[in-house]
Design a protein around this motif. Sequence first.
Motif, short mmCIF file in Angstrom:
data_model
loop_
_atom_site.label_atom_id
_atom_site.label_comp_id
_atom_site.label_asym_id
_atom_site.label_seq_id
_atom_site.Cartn_x
_atom_site.Cartn_y
_atom_site.Cartn_z
N HIS A 91 12.05 -19.84 -21.20
CA HIS A 91 11.57 -19.56 -22.78
C HIS A 91 10.69 -18.60 -22.84
N ARG A 95 11.39 -15.21 -25.03
CA ARG A 95 10.72 -14.99 -26.31
C ARG A 95 9.78 -13.84 -25.95
N GLY A 278 12.05 -29.79 -36.49
CA GLY A 278 11.46 -28.88 -35.31
C GLY A 278 10.56 -29.64 -34.42
N ARG A 281 11.07 -33.88 -29.41
CA ARG A 281 10.79 -33.40 -28.09
C ARG A 281 11.16 -34.63 -27.11
N HIS A 337 6.69 -22.87 -29.22
CA HIS A 337 7.81 -22.70 -30.04
C HIS A 337 7.42 -22.10 -31.39
N CYS A 339 7.37 -20.84 -34.80
CA CYS A 339 8.48 -19.80 -35.54
C CYS A 339 8.40 -18.31 -35.26
C1 HEM Z 1 11.15 -21.77 -34.81
C2 HEM Z 1 10.25 -23.28 -39.24
C3 HEM Z 1 12.12 -18.91 -40.83
C4 HEM Z 1 13.32 -17.69 -36.49
C5 HEM Z 1 10.58 -22.39 -35.96
C6 HEM Z 1 9.86 -23.63 -35.86
C7 HEM Z 1 9.88 -24.13 -37.11
C8 HEM Z 1 10.30 -23.06 -38.00
C9 HEM Z 1 9.09 -25.20 -37.44
C10 HEM Z 1 9.50 -24.50 -34.40
C11 HEM Z 1 10.57 -25.29 -33.92
C12 HEM Z 1 10.01 -26.32 -32.74
O1 HEM Z 1 8.95 -26.22 -32.56
O2 HEM Z 1 11.03 -26.79 -32.21
C13 HEM Z 1 10.85 -22.01 -40.18
C14 HEM Z 1 10.33 -22.19 -41.61
C15 HEM Z 1 11.06 -20.87 -42.07
C16 HEM Z 1 11.67 -20.31 -40.89
C17 HEM Z 1 9.86 -23.37 -42.57
C18 HEM Z 1 11.17 -20.18 -43.47
C19 HEM Z 1 10.52 -20.70 -44.46
C20 HEM Z 1 12.45 -18.02 -39.89
C21 HEM Z 1 13.20 -16.82 -40.09
C22 HEM Z 1 13.62 -16.61 -38.67
C23 HEM Z 1 13.20 -17.60 -37.83
C24 HEM Z 1 13.25 -16.05 -41.09
C25 HEM Z 1 14.14 -15.07 -38.07
C26 HEM Z 1 14.05 -14.04 -38.59
C27 HEM Z 1 12.88 -18.84 -35.69
C28 HEM Z 1 13.21 -18.73 -34.24
C29 HEM Z 1 12.43 -19.89 -33.58
C30 HEM Z 1 11.90 -20.70 -34.81
C31 HEM Z 1 13.90 -17.89 -33.35
C32 HEM Z 1 12.48 -20.23 -32.10
C33 HEM Z 1 11.13 -19.99 -31.65
C34 HEM Z 1 11.12 -20.52 -30.23
O3 HEM Z 1 11.48 -21.69 -29.98
O4 HEM Z 1 10.25 -20.13 -29.49
N1 HEM Z 1 10.64 -22.18 -37.33
N2 HEM Z 1 11.29 -20.95 -39.81
N3 HEM Z 1 12.53 -18.59 -38.50
N4 HEM Z 1 11.97 -19.88 -36.19
FE1 HEM Z 1 11.68 -20.24 -37.89
#
Ligand code: HEM
Length: 389
Positions: A91, A95, A278, A281, A337, A339
């Motif tokens: 990760h 990342r 999200g 775990r 993790h 976002c």
């Molecule tokens: C991870 C919410 C928009 C890409 C997450 C997680 C949340 C989240 C809660 C954490 C998941 C976890 O802990 O397992 C949101 C919400 C969004 C949004 C509410 C819009 C309102 C986006 C956008 C992108 C994106 C626009 C890409 C351009 C990612 C990625 C992860 C992630 C790649 C994984 C990160 C990691 O595991 O290190 N998101 N997201 N998200 N999100 Fe978002």
Amino acid sequence: MLKTDFDDARTEPYGPPEQHRELQSTNPVALLDWAGRGRGVWAITKYDDVRAVLSDFRFSSDRSKPDHPAHAAYSPGTIQGQIIAMDPPRHSLIRGRVMGEFTVKKVAALRPRIEQIVDEAIDAMLAGPHEGDLVEALALPLPSMVIGELLGVPYEDHHFFQTNSAIYTDQRATPEERTAATAAIREYIATLVDARLDTPGVDILSRQLAAGATRDEAIGLGFLLLIAGHETTSNMISLAVMTLLDQPELLQQLRDDPAILPKAVEELLRYFTIAEVGGLRLATEDLDVHGVTIPAGSTVWALTNTANRDPEVFPEPDRIDFSRGARNHVAFGFGPHQCLGQNVARLELEVVLQRIIDRLPNLRLTVPVSQLRFKEHGNFGLYELPLAW
Ligand code: HEM
């Protein structure tokens, strides 16, 4: 185990289920039956505890583990680069390599293009009948176009890309339809990656390959960026617009003082906390939360939705208060993790709300909020938002 069923369906559009809120004050680390899932789940409901779980890698995100609660969604073909489904050291490596693409500065440079996409969508709305579905007209195409362009999807393929990702993220699609759409997207991204291996372009995938990502990692990353950034943002756009139209005093506040827009976006993100799943775990060892020992092998759900309504952190949590300016919410998760695309999501929301206020002064709901159809599982949102303008 408590005999209360823990149901993950959201029945009340504006907030966490009453049952979760009760737990927050009575039993903040509660072992519950998980309705229909054949396993227990530790529901973590207080803000501090949710952050503690999400920042500790011993609560594993590795969905390739058969005991992981999200294992069913595990997809070996794309998992390689899916950082959301992995633990360190992979990760941190993957990342770390892509993080630079999503800094505030990098994302701010997307503003003119995002404004253009929104303006073109609004032009089309104004040119046609002054009535329709905002999800279809704007909320879904915008994030799709933005991600598509970041990944280097050629313009002529946008239709294919948007259609298949809309099916993938549609909770009403049949399993067969979703499987077909998943395969089509995966194959498409694989073709894109292969083309970039031959001839690098000026897109994220090309830069990741140049920085040492393997083919599989690039495919997985492309797939995840598309899926994670697509439906979430679309849902938030339609819920935000719905709220402003349903509570005109909030819309008026933005008209009176457009400078509060970033704070309003933050508050709406906190209030809706659409991406609850999200927080799932797997405990990899016996771990202590709030004085309770969670045994190794347990399913743990850090309920960000309930955490974001914790009155000890957000006074009067059920009130939408744009002056709160709370960036400490956990709507984007917390810890390693958290976002990756949050700056993109914030910018898209800001631009949409600003443009709607400026350009669609007569925008109104054509059905009452009580008759709208909300998504109950997975990411919370609206299937459609019928409006007139
Ligand atoms: C991870 C919410 C928009 C890409 C997450 C997680 C949340 C989240 C809660 C954490 C998941 C976890 O802990 O397992 C949101 C919400 C969004 C949004 C509410 C819009 C309102 C986006 C956008 C992108 C994106 C626009 C890409 C351009 C990612 C990625 C992860 C992630 C790649 C994984 C990160 C990691 O595991 O290190 N998101 N997201 N998200 N999100 Fe978002």
